[in-house]
Write a protein that holds these residues in place. Structure first.
Motif, PDB file in Angstrom:
ATOM      1  N   UNK A 188      19.176 -21.794 -26.440  1.00  0.00           N
ATOM      2  CA  UNK A 188      18.492 -21.892 -27.725  1.00  0.00           C
ATOM      3  C   UNK A 188      17.275 -22.805 -27.558  1.00  0.00           C
ATOM      4  N   UNK A 189      16.142 -22.396 -28.173  1.00  0.00           N
ATOM      5  CA  UNK A 189      14.971 -23.265 -28.227  1.00  0.00           C
ATOM      6  C   UNK A 189      15.122 -24.189 -29.421  1.00  0.00           C
ATOM      7  N   UNK A 190      15.509 -25.442 -29.158  1.00  0.00           N
ATOM      8  CA  UNK A 190      15.693 -26.431 -30.226  1.00  0.00           C
ATOM      9  C   UNK A 190      14.322 -27.000 -30.608  1.00  0.00           C
ATOM     10  N   UNK A 191      13.952 -26.996 -31.896  1.00  0.00           N
ATOM     11  CA  UNK A 191      12.605 -27.450 -32.281  1.00  0.00           C
ATOM     12  C   UNK A 191      12.372 -28.929 -31.992  1.00  0.00           C
ATOM     13  N   UNK A 192      13.422 -29.732 -31.840  1.00  0.00           N
ATOM     14  CA  UNK A 192      13.238 -31.171 -31.602  1.00  0.00           C
ATOM     15  C   UNK A 192      13.657 -31.588 -30.200  1.00  0.00           C
ATOM     16  N   UNK A 202      18.861 -30.086 -42.739  1.00  0.00           N
ATOM     17  CA  UNK A 202      19.478 -28.814 -42.338  1.00  0.00           C
ATOM     18  C   UNK A 202      20.113 -28.088 -43.518  1.00  0.00           C
ATOM     19  N   UNK A 203      20.907 -28.806 -44.325  1.00  0.00           N
ATOM     20  CA  UNK A 203      21.698 -28.172 -45.381  1.00  0.00           C
ATOM     21  C   UNK A 203      20.782 -27.513 -46.410  1.00  0.00           C
ATOM     22  N   UNK A 204      21.136 -26.304 -46.783  1.00  0.00           N
ATOM     23  CA  UNK A 204      20.376 -25.539 -47.759  1.00  0.00           C
ATOM     24  C   UNK A 204      19.323 -24.630 -47.143  1.00  0.00           C
ATOM     25  N   UNK A 205      19.146 -24.701 -45.829  1.00  0.00           N
ATOM     26  CA  UNK A 205      18.134 -23.881 -45.177  1.00  0.00           C
ATOM     27  C   UNK A 205      18.795 -22.827 -44.302  1.00  0.00           C
ATOM     28  N   UNK A 206      18.015 -21.809 -43.921  1.00  0.00           N
ATOM     29  CA  UNK A 206      18.499 -20.754 -43.041  1.00  0.00           C
ATOM     30  C   UNK A 206      18.050 -21.050 -41.608  1.00  0.00           C
ATOM     31  N   UNK A 207      18.552 -20.254 -40.650  1.00  0.00           N
ATOM     32  CA  UNK A 207      18.181 -20.436 -39.245  1.00  0.00           C
ATOM     33  C   UNK A 207      16.688 -20.180 -39.039  1.00  0.00           C
ATOM     34  N   UNK A 208      16.121 -19.238 -39.778  1.00  0.00           N
ATOM     35  CA  UNK A 208      14.690 -18.928 -39.614  1.00  0.00           C
ATOM     36  C   UNK A 208      13.797 -20.046 -40.133  1.00  0.00           C
ATOM     37  N   UNK A 209      14.335 -20.887 -41.032  1.00  0.00           N
ATOM     38  CA  UNK A 209      13.563 -22.023 -41.529  1.00  0.00           C
ATOM     39  C   UNK A 209      13.641 -23.222 -40.597  1.00  0.00           C
ATOM     40  N   UNK A 210      14.591 -23.214 -39.645  1.00  0.00           N
ATOM     41  CA  UNK A 210      14.803 -24.373 -38.777  1.00  0.00           C
ATOM     42  C   UNK A 210      14.414 -24.110 -37.326  1.00  0.00           C
ATOM     43  N   UNK A 254      13.014 -21.375 -33.933  1.00  0.00           N
ATOM     44  CA  UNK A 254      11.996 -20.392 -33.583  1.00  0.00           C
ATOM     45  C   UNK A 254      12.486 -18.988 -33.918  1.00  0.00           C
ATOM     46  N   UNK A 255      11.582 -18.004 -34.019  1.00  0.00           N
ATOM     47  CA  UNK A 255      12.025 -16.632 -34.348  1.00  0.00           C
ATOM     48  C   UNK A 255      13.047 -16.091 -33.362  1.00  0.00           C
ATOM     49  N   UNK A 256      12.865 -16.359 -32.060  1.00  0.00           N
ATOM     50  CA  UNK A 256      13.832 -15.838 -31.076  1.00  0.00           C
ATOM     51  C   UNK A 256      15.189 -16.486 -31.257  1.00  0.00           C
ATOM     52  N   UNK A 257      15.196 -17.811 -31.451  1.00  0.00           N
ATOM     53  CA  UNK A 257      16.481 -18.502 -31.645  1.00  0.00           C
ATOM     54  C   UNK A 257      17.154 -18.050 -32.933  1.00  0.00           C
ATOM     55  N   UNK A 258      16.366 -17.901 -34.016  1.00  0.00           N
ATOM     56  CA  UNK A 258      16.941 -17.462 -35.287  1.00  0.00           C
ATOM     57  C   UNK A 258      17.512 -16.049 -35.169  1.00  0.00           C
ATOM     58  N   UNK A 259      16.804 -15.173 -34.432  1.00  0.00           N
ATOM     59  CA  UNK A 259      17.305 -13.804 -34.258  1.00  0.00           C
ATOM     60  C   UNK A 259      18.617 -13.803 -33.478  1.00  0.00           C
TER      61      UNK A 259
END
Length: 565
Positions: free
Chosen positions: A522-526, A484-492, A494-499
């Protein structure tokens, strides 16, 4: 004489204030001791405020718990009393409606039992009463006693005479008036303890402010400690090393070299000017030696002149010794064989050296005295070999030692031209103790954050990249903090969740703090679709290096699914 003393102190204080004013405008008018003592004084003041705020925080927290607990217990007792009064009234109506004594008997027994419970509930309420509420509760207790006595008489008449006699006794205006007054007392008590609960909430707000003050004061302590290190390094250690090099050049015969730091107005400046006088005296001696006259009269005159300058040389040497002794640190100079060339009074005091150890003594004698006095328990030969090796390598060193009496000494060593060695030593015991206290506090806070059940996530407000995730947040997201650390919401996500996350960040940036929880899906990827409750705060502000967004998350998915089921 007594009148003159306050005036002289006032004048000295005025001079000190003027010095600080000139120093603030960029003129270095403060001595090394004044700089160090000023920083230490400010650090002591900040530490005192830190202690006072810690005590105030504990006091506010204790008062808050007491007020909240007493208000809650009193509110429960008031509600129980109200319910019991209603139950007694219901039992009384059963008595009124009974046709004979056998039908009335269960209601009478229930009314007597409820009366006993009501009396016990009033006693419980009295245990939570403050001094300010004693009069209100005393009046209420008297009405409760009248109410209980009235209902006891109602039971007696019903059992011993008839239900009609009981109904005649209970169904009247006096009974209804007493009931109305009891209702008024209960409403007044509810208002009182409602106000107490609001006062407890105000105390909780004050406690949050006190925590913020503690953070600011702790940060100020760190800044002052760092400033102290910078001042010592720039104002003392580095300057002494440069002056030492200049002294070595003069000792080697270079009397044309410049002496640094002549323009300073503190102890280092006085030391530099003393070295310059020493250089001038040595230069004059060299000139006299070059002007050897061919005749005995000329040689005698030259020798006489040289003697005069030798006297000046000794005077300047004494001035140099006085300047060294005025340093707040301990200083010792050694030659290439670890023999003492010079030492100041602070060094002697630091190791409690006897008068028998003077210039010309050896470092071994100093170590033997430290062994006898209990300050050193190592091997003397090994220690001397290490010192001689550093002198031979001519490598500067900086390290700390701990004496057997618990003191911590910071040592800076620099080589001198010609094989000499200078060591500046300072007692930093108190600084290390303060550092250990700060380190324990940092570990304490880190342990708390890592073990709370609420997920905590921090991101850099400038680039929207995550910089911190606690253990609870890792479990909620289903990823490790390394992912997680060092990344943005769009890298972790979905586009809707990041927005959605970015939109919440913009809302936080606009309203500064968002302390009320907001439910989001939120749509959690895992872990799939999750319902979370989030509170957000800002740390710092726009344009600051430490500007961050901190989010406290609670996964409500399980609770919502349980309610829906």
């Amino acid at each position: 004489m007594n009148a003159a003393a306050p005036g002289s102190r006032l004048e000295a204080a005025s001079r000190l204030v003027k010095k600080f004013a000139r120093f603030a405008r960029g003129t270095d008018t403060l001595s090394v001791a004044e700089k160090v003592y000023s920083i230490a004084g400010f650090l002591a003041i900040v530490t005192t405020f830190l202690l006072v705020m810690s005590i105030q925080t504990v006091r506010l927290q204790t008062t808050y718990r007491h007020m909240y607990a007493s208000s809650a217990e009193a509110a429960i007792n008031v509600g129980r009393i109200n319910a019991l009064i209603y139950a007694v009234v219901m039992e009384s109506r059963g008595i009124y409606m009974s046709a004979d004594r056998s039908a009335m008997k269960p209601f009478a027994d229930g009314l007597v039992r409820r009366n006993r419970e009501l009396a016990e509930a009033v006693k419980g309420l009295e245990r939570t009463v403050d001094y300010d509420d004693a009069e209100q509760v005393s009046s209420f207790r008297q009405r409760i006693a009248q109410f209980i006595d009235f209902r006891q008489e109602l039971v007696r008449r019903g059992l011993e005479i008839s239900p009609a006699a009981a109904r005649e006794w209970g169904d009247n205006d006096a009974n209804r008036t007493l009931r109305a007054k009891l209702n008024g007392d209960l409403e007044a008590l509810v208002r009182i303890y409602g106000q107490r609960a609001r006062e407890a909430d105000d105390l909780a707000d004050s406690n949050r402010y006190a925590a913020a003050y503690l953070f600011v004061l702790g940060l100020a302590s760190l800044v002052l400690a760092g400033l102290n290190v910078v001042v010592m390094r720039r104002s003392v250690v580095g300057a002494l090393a440069e002056i030492t090099l200049a002294t070595d050049r003069i000792a080697d015969g270079d009397v044309r070299s410049k002496v640094p730091h002549l323009g300073r107005n503190d102890e280092i400046g006085r030391l530099a000017r003393a070295v310059q006088h020493f250089r001038d005296a040595v230069a004059r001696i060299f000139e006299l030696e070059e002007l050897e006259l061919g005749t005995a009269q000329a040689r005698d005159a030259a020798m006489t002149e040289r003697d005069k300058f030798n006297d000046k040389y000794q005077a300047k040497k004494w001035q140099l010794s006085a300047a060294i002794n005025s340093m707040p640190q301990g200083l010792i100079m050694l030659d290439g064989k670890a023999n003492v060339v010079a030492m100041n009074g602070n060094y002697r005091q630091m190791y409690n050296l006897p008068e028998t150890i003077q210039s010309g003594s050896t470092l071994g004698e100093i170590l033997q005295h430290r062994v006898k006095s209990g300050l050193y328990s190592g091997d003397i030969a090994t220690y001397l070999a290490a010192v001689l090796a550093r002198i031979a390598k001519r490598e500067p060193a900086a390290y700390e030692i701990t004496l057997n009496d618990g003191r911590t000494i910071r040592i800076h060593e620099r080589p001198m031209d010609g094989g000499g060695w200078v060591s500046v030593q300072e007692d930093v015991t108190e600084q290390r103790q303060r550092q250990r206290i700060l380190e324990r506090m940092e570990r304490f806070l880190a342990t708390i954050i890592e073990n709370v059940t609420e997920g905590i996530i921090a991101k850099d407000a400038r680039n929207q990249r995550y910089v911190f995730v606690n253990r609870a947040a890792e479990q909620m997201i289903g990823m490790s903090r390394g992912e997680i650390i060092g990344k943005t919401a769009r890298e972790l996500f979905s586009p809707d969740a990041a927005e959605l996350i970015e939109r919440r960040d913009q809302q936080l940036l606009a309203q500064k703090q968002q302390l009320e929880p907001i439910l989001d899906t939120i749509d959690n990827p895992t872990r799939g679709r999750r319902v979370i409750s989030a509170r957000r705060i800002q740390v710092g502000g726009a344009g600051e290096e430490s500007h961050m967004f901190v989010t406290m998350i609670e996964d409500r998915t399980g609770k919502i699914e349980a309610v829906a089921a």
